[in-house]
Write an enzyme that holds these catalytic residues in place. Structure first.
Site, PDB file in Angstrom:
ATOM      1  N   ALA A  38     -28.816  19.291   6.395  1.00  0.00           N
ATOM      2  CA  ALA A  38     -27.632  19.832   5.703  1.00  0.00           C
ATOM      3  C   ALA A  38     -27.062  18.734   4.797  1.00  0.00           C
ATOM      4  CB  ALA A  38     -26.595  20.338   6.697  1.00  0.00           C
ATOM      5  N   HIS A  40     -25.552  16.234   2.170  1.00  0.00           N
ATOM      6  CA  HIS A  40     -24.451  16.259   1.202  1.00  0.00           C
ATOM      7  C   HIS A  40     -24.374  14.889   0.527  1.00  0.00           C
ATOM      8  CE1 HIS A  40     -22.327  13.979   4.250  1.00  0.00           C
ATOM      9  NE2 HIS A  40     -22.374  14.992   5.109  1.00  0.00           N
ATOM     10  N   GLY A  42     -22.695  12.368   1.006  1.00  0.00           N
ATOM     11  CA  GLY A  42     -22.657  11.218   1.924  1.00  0.00           C
ATOM     12  C   GLY A  42     -24.073  10.763   2.256  1.00  0.00           C
ATOM     13  N   HIS A  43     -24.948  11.743   2.565  1.00  0.00           N
ATOM     14  CA  HIS A  43     -26.350  11.388   2.850  1.00  0.00           C
ATOM     15  C   HIS A  43     -27.025  10.833   1.585  1.00  0.00           C
ATOM     16  CE1 HIS A  43     -25.694  14.812   5.791  1.00  0.00           C
ATOM     17  NE2 HIS A  43     -26.089  13.851   6.586  1.00  0.00           N
ATOM     18  N   GLY A 153     -24.288   5.565   7.771  1.00  0.00           N
ATOM     19  CA  GLY A 153     -22.981   5.575   7.106  1.00  0.00           C
ATOM     20  C   GLY A 153     -21.893   4.946   7.975  1.00  0.00           C
ATOM     21  N   SER A 191     -18.497  15.248   5.412  1.00  0.00           N
ATOM     22  CA  SER A 191     -19.094  15.502   6.716  1.00  0.00           C
ATOM     23  C   SER A 191     -19.607  16.933   6.727  1.00  0.00           C
ATOM     24  CB  SER A 191     -18.018  15.336   7.807  1.00  0.00           C
ATOM     25  OG  SER A 191     -18.430  15.983   8.996  1.00  0.00           O
TER      26      SER A 191
END
Ligand code: PAF
Length: 290
Positions: A38, A40, A42-43, A153, A191
């Site tokens: 999933a 986003h 952040g990844h 992270g 998140s």
């Protein structure tokens, strides 16, 4: 091995080892970015960091059941492997390692990695099985791929410190690289769980970061730790959070609670907006001469 345009999807340990051995023969540096999918922004920041520092990047996708408690959100955790592959292909990733459940936890699997102390406070109090699940699966992923660098992270700051410790304690030859949290414009940390917030909760959610930031600023200005922690907790409740699991100031490395800022520290909080539990943290720089 499934080959899409530029990315190989690998599902077994022997295939992964063949691939990493071939790269090593060419003296290529390998990075691993462990995820539960999933993906986003952040990844994507983790993946970009991996691409900057290494020649080859493996992203792993495995929704690890052992890190979810009985009443947690495993059954509804978002899953979109095809969407994730598209994102990773566009970024130029070399391998998606998406092992099956049987590959990770074959019949008779009986080992657990437990990191003491670091796992006992903060989220460890409220999610008793979580960090053993994370430590075990991350140890397996590191040993399966033996990367030069593994990227995580800072959003999950306690997790990051636990992984640094386990790699050091178990002599796993890997550099654990921590990447600063990616935020929405209003400060909310990205998140996968933000998707559970109702529109009204989404409006309230950035207060978590704002309060952490305010407390960190107060600490850096020399204000008293206990008073600021209590004020931070009160402010979250006033801003619409229904429950605060913790609001603490800890040593940045050991995560032991501190009562004065003498070295680098971190202010960390977990709080509920309705049914959604959000976590976040902020660095506190120790003033020189303190
Ligand atoms: O942070 C996560 O997404 C997970 O905890 C991790 C590190 C991939 C282990 O399952």
């Amino acid at each position: 091995m499934m080959q899409t345009y530029g990315i190989s999807v690998i599902r077994t340990v022997p295939e992964l080892r063949d691939q990493t051995a071939a790269w090593r023969d060419e003296d290529e540096r390998i990075a691993l970015v462990p995820t539960m999918g999933a993906l986003h922004e952040g990844h994507i920041a983790l993946v970009r960091r991996a691409l900057e520092t290494c020649d080859r990047v493996i992203v792993s996708l495995f929704i690890n059941p052992t890190q979810f408690g009985k009443n947690e959100d495993l059954s509804i955790y978002p899953h979109d492997e095809i969407g994730d592959i598209e994102i990773l292909e566009e970024l130029g990733i070399h391998v998606l390692y998406a092992p099956t459940m049987e590959e990770m936890y074959p019949d008779g699997f009986a080992t657990s990695v437990r990191v003491s102390e670091l796992t006992e406070g903060l989220c460890g109090v409220f999610r008793p099985v979580h960090f053993a699940g994370v430590a075990t699966v991350v140890t397996k992923l590191l040993l399966q791929s033996l990367p030069d660098v593994a990227v995580f992270g800072e959003k999950d700051y306690q997790q990051l410190q636990i992984i640094r410790r386990l790699a050091r304690d178990l002599d796993i030859p890997v550099l654990i690289d921590g990447v600063p949290t990616v935020r929405e414009e209003d400060g909310l940390a990205l998140s996968s769980r933000n998707a559970y917030l109702s529109p009204r909760e989404r409006v309230m959610a950035p207060s978590l970061f704002k309060v952490l930031q305010k407390v960190a600023t107060g600490l850096q200005a020399g204000e008293e730790v206990q008073g600021l922690m209590e004020a931070g907790k009160r402010e979250l409740l006033k801003d619409g959070f229904s429950k605060v699991d913790y609001f603490e100031v800890c040593d940045a490395e050991t995560l032991k609670p501190v009562s004065r800022i003498k070295a680098a520290a971190r202010v960390l909080a977990a709080a509920y907006l309705g049914k959604t539990r959000l976590i976040d943290n902020h660095p506190v720089v120790a003033n020189r001469g303190d």
